[in-house]
Design a protein around this motif. Sequence first.
Motif, short mmCIF file in Angstrom:
data_model
loop_
_atom_site.label_atom_id
_atom_site.label_comp_id
_atom_site.label_asym_id
_atom_site.label_seq_id
_atom_site.Cartn_x
_atom_site.Cartn_y
_atom_site.Cartn_z
N GLY A 207 40.26 79.45 66.24
CA GLY A 207 41.15 78.72 66.77
C GLY A 207 42.13 79.23 67.67
O GLY A 207 42.84 78.41 68.38
N GLN A 208 41.79 80.59 68.11
CA GLN A 208 42.58 80.98 69.33
C GLN A 208 41.70 81.63 70.49
O GLN A 208 40.34 81.29 70.31
N ILE A 209 42.19 81.60 71.72
CA ILE A 209 41.43 81.97 72.95
C ILE A 209 40.48 83.45 72.48
O ILE A 209 41.39 84.13 72.25
N ARG A 210 39.27 83.45 73.07
CA ARG A 210 38.57 84.65 72.89
C ARG A 210 39.16 85.59 74.02
O ARG A 210 39.37 85.27 75.06
N PRO A 211 39.44 86.87 73.38
CA PRO A 211 39.91 87.76 74.29
C PRO A 211 38.72 88.22 75.48
O PRO A 211 37.50 87.94 75.20
N ILE A 212 39.35 89.15 76.35
CA ILE A 212 38.26 89.39 77.62
C ILE A 212 38.27 91.01 77.43
O ILE A 212 39.25 91.49 76.99
N LEU A 213 37.00 91.55 77.09
CA LEU A 213 37.29 93.17 77.18
C LEU A 213 36.61 93.23 78.49
O LEU A 213 35.64 92.99 79.37
N LEU A 214 37.53 94.00 79.07
CA LEU A 214 37.36 94.73 80.42
C LEU A 214 37.16 96.01 80.48
O LEU A 214 37.91 96.97 79.84
N LYS A 215 36.00 96.59 81.11
CA LYS A 215 35.71 98.01 81.22
C LYS A 215 35.89 98.27 82.81
O LYS A 215 35.20 97.66 83.71
N VAL A 216 36.60 99.23 83.18
CA VAL A 216 37.09 99.59 84.65
C VAL A 216 36.41 100.83 85.03
O VAL A 216 35.95 101.62 83.98
N LYS A 217 36.66 101.32 86.25
CA LYS A 217 35.81 102.56 86.70
C LYS A 217 36.08 103.95 86.24
O LYS A 217 35.48 104.73 85.89
N ASN A 218 37.46 103.88 86.14
CA ASN A 218 38.13 105.22 85.64
C ASN A 218 39.51 105.11 84.70
O ASN A 218 40.06 103.87 84.88
N THR A 219 39.93 105.89 84.43
CA THR A 219 41.11 106.08 83.67
C THR A 219 42.49 105.73 84.71
O THR A 219 43.47 105.33 84.18
N ALA A 220 42.33 106.35 85.80
CA ALA A 220 43.37 106.01 86.71
C ALA A 220 43.29 104.54 87.14
O ALA A 220 44.71 103.87 87.18
#
Length: 217
Positions: free
Chosen positions: A126-139
């Motif tokens: 019943g809730q909006i599905r989250p987005i899993l975001l993977k970025v290039k680096n910790t910065a």
Amino acid sequence: MNAQKQEFDSKIKEIEEKNEKIKGNLQDQIDGLTMENEALREKMAEKNKQIMEQKAVITDAMKIAQVRSNYNEKYPRKTNVKIYGLKEEPKENSSVEVIRMLKEAANVDLCDEEIVAAHRIPGRAGQIRPILLKVKNTAVKSRIMRKRSTIKNLSRGLRLADDVTRLNSTLIDRLNNHDLIESAWYFNGSVYAKSVNSDRRIQFDIYDDITRKVNSR
């Protein structure tokens, strides 16, 4: 009459001797069984000790395996961000939606080259599905996460969170429910907490004794 009495006394004595012999044999058997029983008890006690020692070894091995597994699992997640509350559009491009949201909500400029992957993951019914975001680096991740409070305060209900392992999530809950802990959080792959009696942050692992670790500081 004396002869009969003597015969009677003789039979009584014979019976008593037989009874004594029987009692002696029975006592010998009882003593033997008692010794066997005691020997069995000692063997059982030794076996139980060995079993407990083996269980302790197995338990320690399982703990070590889980700590290593948790360690190995958390590092690929160090550059992940979970985004909650971003409205889901039909046939959306999650990367495009994230770039747009971050720019509009927190003035964060994120380009395609800084995104490794972005996709919807299962969420609560019943809730909006989250987005899993993977970025290039910790910065890049730090640049995004610095705006966490700004985004959370928006009326649209957006929220950013670290991608925490199940074991670390359980540890954070355990810390937050502990009487000696004021707050607990996840940062850069590790779990930290602040005790109620100190401003120092303490790093915790999944099997740490919280009370002992806090009191040892």
